[in-house]
Design a protein around this motif. Structure first.
Motif, PDB file in Angstrom:
ATOM      1  N   ALA A 124      97.925 -21.096 -49.690  1.00  0.00           N
ATOM      2  CA  ALA A 124      98.553 -20.720 -50.952  1.00  0.00           C
ATOM      3  C   ALA A 124      98.806 -21.942 -51.826  1.00  0.00           C
ATOM      4  O   ALA A 124      98.665 -21.889 -53.049  1.00  0.00           O
ATOM      5  CB  ALA A 124      99.871 -19.994 -50.673  1.00  0.00           C
ATOM      6  N   THR A 125      99.153 -23.062 -51.210  1.00  0.00           N
ATOM      7  CA  THR A 125      99.418 -24.292 -51.961  1.00  0.00           C
ATOM      8  C   THR A 125      98.135 -24.900 -52.509  1.00  0.00           C
ATOM      9  O   THR A 125      98.083 -25.366 -53.647  1.00  0.00           O
ATOM     10  CB  THR A 125     100.132 -25.321 -51.072  1.00  0.00           C
ATOM     11  N   ALA A 126      97.068 -24.899 -51.695  1.00  0.00           N
ATOM     12  CA  ALA A 126      95.806 -25.506 -52.108  1.00  0.00           C
ATOM     13  C   ALA A 126      95.115 -24.725 -53.225  1.00  0.00           C
ATOM     14  O   ALA A 126      94.394 -25.299 -54.039  1.00  0.00           O
ATOM     15  CB  ALA A 126      94.870 -25.626 -50.910  1.00  0.00           C
ATOM     16  N   LYS A 127      95.284 -23.399 -53.259  1.00  0.00           N
ATOM     17  CA  LYS A 127      94.714 -22.538 -54.299  1.00  0.00           C
ATOM     18  C   LYS A 127      93.197 -22.660 -54.405  1.00  0.00           C
ATOM     19  O   LYS A 127      92.625 -22.627 -55.488  1.00  0.00           O
ATOM     20  CB  LYS A 127      95.348 -22.858 -55.659  1.00  0.00           C
ATOM     21  N   GLN A 128      92.538 -22.829 -53.262  1.00  0.00           N
ATOM     22  CA  GLN A 128      91.086 -22.920 -53.248  1.00  0.00           C
ATOM     23  C   GLN A 128      90.459 -21.701 -52.577  1.00  0.00           C
ATOM     24  O   GLN A 128      89.301 -21.727 -52.154  1.00  0.00           O
ATOM     25  CB  GLN A 128      90.652 -24.204 -52.538  1.00  0.00           C
ATOM     26  N   LEU A 228      92.230 -19.498 -63.778  1.00  0.00           N
ATOM     27  CA  LEU A 228      93.339 -18.902 -64.532  1.00  0.00           C
ATOM     28  C   LEU A 228      94.193 -18.016 -63.632  1.00  0.00           C
ATOM     29  O   LEU A 228      95.431 -18.079 -63.665  1.00  0.00           O
ATOM     30  CB  LEU A 228      92.802 -18.091 -65.711  1.00  0.00           C
ATOM     31  N   LYS A 229      93.547 -17.196 -62.813  1.00  0.00           N
ATOM     32  CA  LYS A 229      94.281 -16.299 -61.914  1.00  0.00           C
ATOM     33  C   LYS A 229      95.103 -17.072 -60.896  1.00  0.00           C
ATOM     34  O   LYS A 229      96.210 -16.670 -60.538  1.00  0.00           O
ATOM     35  CB  LYS A 229      93.298 -15.373 -61.194  1.00  0.00           C
ATOM     36  N   GLN A 230      94.553 -18.204 -60.435  1.00  0.00           N
ATOM     37  CA  GLN A 230      95.245 -19.008 -59.428  1.00  0.00           C
ATOM     38  C   GLN A 230      96.359 -19.861 -60.034  1.00  0.00           C
ATOM     39  O   GLN A 230      97.135 -20.478 -59.320  1.00  0.00           O
ATOM     40  CB  GLN A 230      94.247 -19.920 -58.712  1.00  0.00           C
ATOM     41  N   LEU A 241      93.782 -24.951 -72.669  1.00  0.00           N
ATOM     42  CA  LEU A 241      94.351 -24.733 -71.339  1.00  0.00           C
ATOM     43  C   LEU A 241      94.599 -26.089 -70.701  1.00  0.00           C
ATOM     44  O   LEU A 241      93.980 -27.091 -71.075  1.00  0.00           O
ATOM     45  CB  LEU A 241      93.387 -23.912 -70.481  1.00  0.00           C
ATOM     46  N   GLN A 242      95.477 -26.104 -69.716  1.00  0.00           N
ATOM     47  CA  GLN A 242      95.812 -27.361 -69.047  1.00  0.00           C
ATOM     48  C   GLN A 242      95.762 -27.175 -67.530  1.00  0.00           C
ATOM     49  O   GLN A 242      96.187 -26.143 -67.003  1.00  0.00           O
ATOM     50  CB  GLN A 242      97.201 -27.832 -69.465  1.00  0.00           C
ATOM     51  N   PHE A 243      95.234 -28.179 -66.823  1.00  0.00           N
ATOM     52  CA  PHE A 243      95.219 -28.158 -65.363  1.00  0.00           C
ATOM     53  C   PHE A 243      96.629 -28.443 -64.842  1.00  0.00           C
ATOM     54  O   PHE A 243      97.230 -29.454 -65.181  1.00  0.00           O
ATOM     55  CB  PHE A 243      94.243 -29.202 -64.814  1.00  0.00           C
ATOM     56  N   THR A 244      97.140 -27.545 -64.029  1.00  0.00           N
ATOM     57  CA  THR A 244      98.489 -27.698 -63.485  1.00  0.00           C
ATOM     58  C   THR A 244      98.510 -28.538 -62.218  1.00  0.00           C
ATOM     59  O   THR A 244      99.572 -28.892 -61.718  1.00  0.00           O
ATOM     60  CB  THR A 244      99.092 -26.320 -63.167  1.00  0.00           C
ATOM     61  N   GLN A 245      97.329 -28.842 -61.662  1.00  0.00           N
ATOM     62  CA  GLN A 245      97.231 -29.692 -60.478  1.00  0.00           C
ATOM     63  C   GLN A 245      95.832 -30.283 -60.425  1.00  0.00           C
ATOM     64  O   GLN A 245      94.943 -29.857 -61.166  1.00  0.00           O
ATOM     65  CB  GLN A 245      97.494 -28.873 -59.204  1.00  0.00           C
TER      66      GLN A 245
END
Length: 287
Positions: A124-128, A228-230, A241-245
């Protein structure tokens, strides 16, 4: 957690059937664990293994047509036989699986529940990936010593996953000052990135277009929607848009295409502080 792969170690992969695409038994130097990798058509062969009747943790992996990210289901079984047999008939998405158990029967129900919970947390943290699990799993109460031993077992599992083609658990750690930082500049649009063994890493805070041209490749468009969904891409000002990580792309061209909203040659688009393109830098390295 991000440095587990930096420890030198040896991996032994045994092919019981002699088929490189078939069943694999994975062991690691100085480790009490053992992993069984199999594709769905090889389920009967995997079910005949003695490890199938042991307590363990498993992951089902599928690659849906409507997403660029793999779908995972993470579970545990005591033994794994009943759960995996059930998933063979009730879950359609998965194409291959891997489960881990111990060679010395040192894993009990509490240990595997702990491993399941930690894997869900890391994914969940990695979002991959996309998780098929409906509910999260709370870790059981372990003694300090048991928790440490189980974390050590987990680190060995995590070091094996990339060798089997699964990169869904390790978040990209931000580097304070990456070497050879690259940039992609457009009016009102700037992104920075760097090359890494994990992929082409676009850094947190980079900007991306919120529109796409008609010429964009379906894969790029799907990946854009997945990010976007992640929550990896989020609206900044209604225009960008901006990368949050930090996020790893498979290539600089894929990263450039998602950021610009149209197909692009990443080896030309990405440049260093002196204006040299990535292509020029790579060519200079070769010479």
């Amino acid at each position: 957690m991000s440095n587990f792969h930096q420890r030198p170690f040896s991996i032994k992969i045994f092919l019981p059937t002699g088929d490189p695409d078939g069943l694999r038994v994975v062991e690691k130097s100085n480790w009490t664990g053992i992993g069984i990798y199999f594709k769905r058509p090889n389920f009967k062969q995997a079910a005949q293994r003695p490890e199938f009747q042991k307590t363990g943790v498993y992951i089902l992996i599928g690659n849906p047509d409507n997403s660029s990210l793999p779908t995972l289901y993470i579970g545990e079984g005591d033994p794994v036989a009943a759960r995996l047999t059930s998933h063979q008939s009730t879950k359609d998405f998965w194409e291959w699986a891997i489960f881990f158990t111990s060679k010395d029967n040192s894993l009990n129900k509490a240990h595997i529940k702990y491993l399941e919970s930690r894997l869900l947390e890391l994914a969940a943290t990695a979002k991959q990936s996309q998780l098929d699990n409906v509910q999260s799993s709370l870790p059981p109460s372990l003694s300090e010593a048991e928790a440490a031993d189980t974390e050590s077992f987990l680190l060995d599992m995590l070091s094996i996953f990339p060798l089997l083609g699964l990169n869904a658990f390790e978040p990209i750690q931000p580097l304070k000052q990456p070497q050879n930082l690259l940039a992609l500049d457009r009016p009102n649009l700037k992104a920075t990135a760097y090359e890494d063994p994990q992929g082409f890493i676009v850094r947190q805070g980079s900007l991306a277009s919120n529109t796409e041209t008609s010429s964009i490749h379906p894969f790029l468009s799907t990946l854009h929607q997945d990010l976007l969904k992640q929550g990896i891409l989020a609206d900044k000002d209604g225009k960008t848009l901006q990368f949050t990580q930090n996020y790893p792309f498979t290539s600089p061209s894929t990263a450039a295409g998602v950021i610009l909203g149209y197909p692009a040659n990443g080896r030309v688009e990405w440049k260093d502080a002196q204006g040299k393109t990535l292509k020029e830098l790579q060519t200079a390295t070769l010479s």
